[in-house]
Write an enzyme that holds these catalytic residues in place. Sequence first.
Site, short mmCIF file in Angstrom:
data_model
loop_
_atom_site.label_atom_id
_atom_site.label_comp_id
_atom_site.label_asym_id
_atom_site.label_seq_id
_atom_site.Cartn_x
_atom_site.Cartn_y
_atom_site.Cartn_z
N TYR A 167 98.91 99.37 89.45
CA TYR A 167 99.23 97.95 89.26
C TYR A 167 98.37 97.13 90.20
O TYR A 167 98.75 96.84 91.32
CB TYR A 167 100.72 97.73 89.54
CG TYR A 167 101.16 96.29 89.49
CD1 TYR A 167 101.11 95.56 88.29
CD2 TYR A 167 101.64 95.64 90.62
CE1 TYR A 167 101.53 94.24 88.25
CE2 TYR A 167 102.06 94.32 90.58
CZ TYR A 167 102.00 93.63 89.39
OH TYR A 167 102.42 92.32 89.35
N TYR A 220 98.12 94.01 78.85
CA TYR A 220 98.84 93.96 80.13
C TYR A 220 100.25 94.50 79.96
O TYR A 220 101.02 94.02 79.12
CB TYR A 220 98.88 92.52 80.62
CG TYR A 220 99.20 92.34 82.09
CD1 TYR A 220 98.18 92.19 83.03
CD2 TYR A 220 100.51 92.29 82.53
CE1 TYR A 220 98.47 92.00 84.37
CE2 TYR A 220 100.80 92.09 83.88
CZ TYR A 220 99.78 91.94 84.79
OH TYR A 220 100.08 91.74 86.12
#
Lengths: 384, 152
Positions: A338, A288
């Site tokens: 995102y 991430y």
Amino acid sequence: MRDQAAIVGIGQTEFSKESGRTELQLACESVLAAITDAGLTPANVDGLVTFTLDTSEEMEVARNVGIPSLSMFARIPYGGGASAGTVMQAAMAVATGVADVVVCYRAFNERSGMRFGNIGGAITAMPLWLSWYAPYGLLTPASWVALHAQRYMHEYGVTNEDFGRIAVVDRMHAATNPDAWFYERPITIEDHQASRWIIEPVLRLLDCCQETDGGVALVITSAERARDLPHPPAIITAAAQGATFDGEMMTSYYRDDLTGLPEMGVVADRLWAMSGLTPDDISTAFLYDHFTPFVLMQLEELGFCARGEAKDFATVERLSLGGELPINTSGGLLGEAYIHGMNGITEAVRQIRGTSYNQVDQVEHVLVTAGTGVPTSGLILGAI
Amino acid sequence: MSGSEWSDMSEAPALPERLAPSMTPDTQFFWDGAKEHRLLTQQCSACNRLRHPPRPMCPVCNALDWEAVEASGRGTVFSFVMPRHPQYPWFEPNYIVALVELEEGVRLVTNLVDVTPADVTIGLPVEVRFDEFAGGLVLPMFRPRRAYGEST
């Protein structure tokens, strides 16, 4: 739960800066795409899992998609820390027989609608936790992360340029992924070093992930049922959530040591224990990458290198396609989109299927992590 | 949220604005203390451990009783950043946010004042100062600690 369930369908919308439609529509489009990809119909679905932050109600999604009944629904808190956690909940439901087919989804207009950094202009009632930070101007996720990462830089002699290599790797991979926002737009370390400060002296513009409108959904069912479905299943070898003492949502400044991500440490311990694997067994990983410093810290928490050594371990050569540990082969949050980490799970599934635009050779096990600096989660997916 | 329409009504210059904290019965003592220029931390009445930010239960001994005790106001910079983007109406362009570790061992987030960014380092000794803002808000701020005997 090990190897009991599999991800059998993936779906997504296009990734844009202005979708031109509602978040609910994005959710429905991605959920239906994932069900179709799995070779199933809405009538097969009996579970839904999403993020607490998602605005699309389970019942509204079911009403639009035509899911006749649900025996299981759950929401996972803590922003992007939820992504792999949704799959863990789905896998638990499948493994225990609570549900047969569970869809996990996340859809938002994070760029054209409510943006996470836009706190200052939007506060009507100050949350209690933010009351310790907002009066002092610590108002954005970037600033919360940077105050933590600055301590990591200090203790281990890490520089902003060390973070920049993560951005270079991600943008290199995005450049060859037609679905990525930054398709055909790689950057150099010089570009990174020339980009303006967002939070000095930790984060430059190119250390911060983009904002995106879009949706992603995943279909989880039993490994046994997966054998009859069209795509090679991504077996859920291990799944874990993690939180640790004295933390806050994203401002955990009160623990003795601020050089790690202890929530990810909990996840790592559980993933390795549940899978029986070690970092050497991982073919490729999605780490991430909302902000680059926490990618280095994850490499340490997950055991790919020792504490303080990520700045030397994280070379462009090692982490890019053809290297020892290619990460974020879709371009990650920095380069592709995102979608709160859910697009890292879809890329992991593509790597297992052999259909990534940046395919790694002979993929056996893929590691995926969720949002960092928050209570988080992770997965290890495997080929049959 | 401009205070300009009020500025003619008083000879005193308008106080600057800051986003105001919300408070609960667990946390109000901290902000009330700041109004009296006292830096208060929460101390467990049973095991005497300090904790910040304030909360109702001691995580070590689970006691619910606590007292507000005054800290020395001295500490060191544990971490710091200079937010550059986005810019807000409440802050000068070069404001500094710091995580200060008090001598008593607890940490709090604050602004550094009376110092230029180039002179800030992790470990810098700092001391509290109280600044007043619009709406009766008083915030503990920190500045480089003055050497003993230096005039204030």
